[in-house]
Design a protein around this motif. Sequence first.
Motif, PDB file in Angstrom:
ATOM      1  N   THR A 149       0.812  -1.222   0.000  1.00  0.00           N
ATOM      2  CA  THR A 149       0.000   0.000   0.000  1.00  0.00           C
ATOM      3  C   THR A 149       0.843   1.270   0.000  1.00  0.00           C
ATOM      4  N   HIS A 543      -6.023  -5.662   9.334  1.00  0.00           N
ATOM      5  CA  HIS A 543      -6.308  -5.551   7.900  1.00  0.00           C
ATOM      6  C   HIS A 543      -7.728  -6.008   7.555  1.00  0.00           C
ATOM      7  N   THR A 547     -10.811   0.960   9.705  1.00  0.00           N
ATOM      8  CA  THR A 547      -9.878   1.929  10.291  1.00  0.00           C
ATOM      9  C   THR A 547     -10.594   2.686  11.402  1.00  0.00           C
ATOM     10  N   GLN A 632      -1.525   1.891  12.662  1.00  0.00           N
ATOM     11  CA  GLN A 632      -1.629   1.864  11.208  1.00  0.00           C
ATOM     12  C   GLN A 632      -1.500   3.264  10.613  1.00  0.00           C
ATOM     13  N   GLU A 634      -2.825   4.299   8.030  1.00  0.00           N
ATOM     14  CA  GLU A 634      -4.176   4.701   7.597  1.00  0.00           C
ATOM     15  C   GLU A 634      -4.853   5.557   8.650  1.00  0.00           C
ATOM     16  N   ASP A 635      -4.597   5.231   9.923  1.00  0.00           N
ATOM     17  CA  ASP A 635      -5.233   5.972  11.013  1.00  0.00           C
ATOM     18  C   ASP A 635      -4.541   7.305  11.276  1.00  0.00           C
ATOM     19  N   MET A 639      -7.794   7.885   7.043  1.00  0.00           N
ATOM     20  CA  MET A 639      -8.415   7.166   5.934  1.00  0.00           C
ATOM     21  C   MET A 639      -9.580   6.322   6.435  1.00  0.00           C
ATOM     22  N   VAL A 643      -8.551  -2.143   3.657  1.00  0.00           N
ATOM     23  CA  VAL A 643      -7.664  -2.793   2.706  1.00  0.00           C
ATOM     24  C   VAL A 643      -8.231  -4.146   2.282  1.00  0.00           C
ATOM     25  N   ARG A 657      -5.824  -1.369  -2.070  1.00  0.00           N
ATOM     26  CA  ARG A 657      -5.972   0.029  -1.683  1.00  0.00           C
ATOM     27  C   ARG A 657      -4.651   0.592  -1.163  1.00  0.00           C
ATOM     28  N   LEU A 659      -2.119   3.778   0.408  1.00  0.00           N
ATOM     29  CA  LEU A 659      -2.212   4.913   1.319  1.00  0.00           C
ATOM     30  C   LEU A 659      -2.556   6.162   0.512  1.00  0.00           C
ATOM     31  N   SER A 660      -3.144   7.136   1.193  1.00  0.00           N
ATOM     32  CA  SER A 660      -3.641   8.324   0.482  1.00  0.00           C
ATOM     33  C   SER A 660      -2.538   9.290   0.087  1.00  0.00           C
TER      34      SER A 660
END
Length: 686
Positions: A149, A543, A547, A632, A634-635, A639, A643, A657, A659-660
């Motif tokens: 990711t 996973h 999130t 994570q 993501e957190d 986000m 995933v 997916r 990461l942003s």
Amino acid sequence: MTLNKLDQAAQAAGIALRFINANGEPATISDDTKRALLAVMDAPTGKAPPLPPVQVFSGRMQRQVTPQGSGEFHWQLTSEQGKQFHGSVQGGEPLTLPPRLPQGYHQLILRKGRQQWQTRIILAPRRCYLPAPLEQGEKRWGALVQLYTLRSEHNWGMGDFGDLERMLEQVAAQGGDFVGLNPLHALYPAQPEMASPYSPTSRRWLNVLYIDVSQLTDFQQSHAAQRWWNSAKTRRMLEKARVSEWVDYSTVAELKIHALRLAWQAFRRHGVQQDAFQQFVVEGGEHLRYQAAFDGIQAERHTDDQQAWGWTGWPEGWRNAQQTEVQQWCMQHEDEIQFWSWLQWLAQQQFAQCWQRSQQLGMAVGLYRDLAVGVAQGSAETWQDPQLYKLGASVGAPPDRLGPLGQNWSLPPLDPHVMRARGYQPFIDLLRANMRDCGALRIDHVMGLLRLWWIPWGETADKGAYVAYPVQDLLAILALESQRHRCMVIGEDLGTVPAEIVSLLRNSGIFSWKVLWFEQHRDGRYRQPEEYPRQSIASASTHDLPTLTGFWEAGDLLLGNKLGLYPGESVLQSLQQQREKQKQALLDALHQAGALAKPSGKQAAKRGMSPALNLAMHRFLTATDSALLGLQPEDWLGMDSPVNVPGTVEQYPNWRRKLSTTLEAMFAEGEVQRLLKAVSIGRKRV
């Protein structure tokens, strides 16, 4: 109660005749299931030898073996270090092993007349390895990363080992101690869209798409490779892969495999490091050779048939590594086998470099790897060793409230009888392959060391049965390899955990997994940070779960409904009501723990996710008494998309997916820096 012959045979083979279902009620196994599972097992039959094929002694257990039979046996014990001991013993009488025999793997031979029997003697410690800082009571934190990711200014459309090294440096700079990874097991480079890290082709080798091609001297110095690299077509493909919201595995694989073939031609010409590579090939033995052959055949067949996946779709004469057609192919394609073996060598080198970097940075854990519960049906492992993996069955889970028909993971189980007959060597090899170059190993579905739910092939999951595994022996070997590799062990013990394994894991020094969403009392209250056990790793999610933002905004429930995972609108409404109660209970817990300012009268239902609430959740987790904390990215970034959505295959792009934002931008972001600073300071308050 007297058992009939079928039940006696099933019980002797380790098939549980009954179990406690999700409602807490006893349930029985059908005779059809017993017969089907017995038919695929290699349970021992006939007269038992004087000694079993392997005997394991852990901790301070009395080290005695007792040969069965009558008369005198002569014995010879050869230690792992080559020292020999001799003697004789009468059948039925105990033979005490020599004193001061070190921990390890030893060979005992019994002789009587012209007959001879061998048994492996394994002496193991009682507990797994624990890094010194954790043993001294320190608490550490790290990042939990799905490597593919990661976005960066360097990678080719998916995270790679170069990104992993940069991630380690950034996490260390923020006060973190480790990066936890998804399974890095070998997948299917010729079929790159088969992307689940939990359905690998081999758990002993690596996913070669994680190679950072740009690092390779042979790529950098090859004129042909650099012409290709700088061509307009290549740059367009690279840009397409990099900007894609989801990992475009097909484009990434096309780029990387082509580039690696060009680099391979350069490597073959100049001869530098040839000796090191050939040593790797020798050490990998037949297992590496057939892994490489599998990848080569798969690539060749995929050119002819785009739908061909795994050996189960190959012609009859190709469905086993030992068949004549396969052997002929291997003799005619030695260079292709060398190429795919070289990719494994590169992957191992680059991963080892990441581990070495973590140690230079002073990380106690550094890297932790993830061991999946099994391999796919059409994998290289089952192709190489169809006796070890039972293709007539699949692993899964029995029915529960969320899955009325149970779960079928389509992963053929390891036969415990074959493992035992081989002196547990397959299990030892698996641990050694996954404990190298890391400080911790997470074992997915750790309950599988005690029992696995076997489902006869072609049946639904509710037609399965629990099959027992030699848990005491496996835990002892796990502790021995853990100590030898200086690699701690984390057990993924989420879901329904059998009572008998809880104390076994704790006493073996295996860390439990504590996920915030699940840590509730029976009345719904969330456990306070001091209630988390020290011998555990805490995390907000996994996973397979939403999130922080996804949970708070209930986006996972809306997504599940959109994907058709709930049988009706009433189920969604019930889940949403349950979520509101969870949110309020979590908000109350944050206030009680002092992670968030005292209540202002604003209820959870009216409070949206915000940087302040996100920080409070991280502070709460930071305060837990768990020795390890996994967070994570993501957190950190707020986000909301998952995933992986369990129970889906085609409905959602699982394992894709990204990461942003890029690694470089993420760690430069002020909000992320403030959050990680708070975490690092909080973890130092033991």
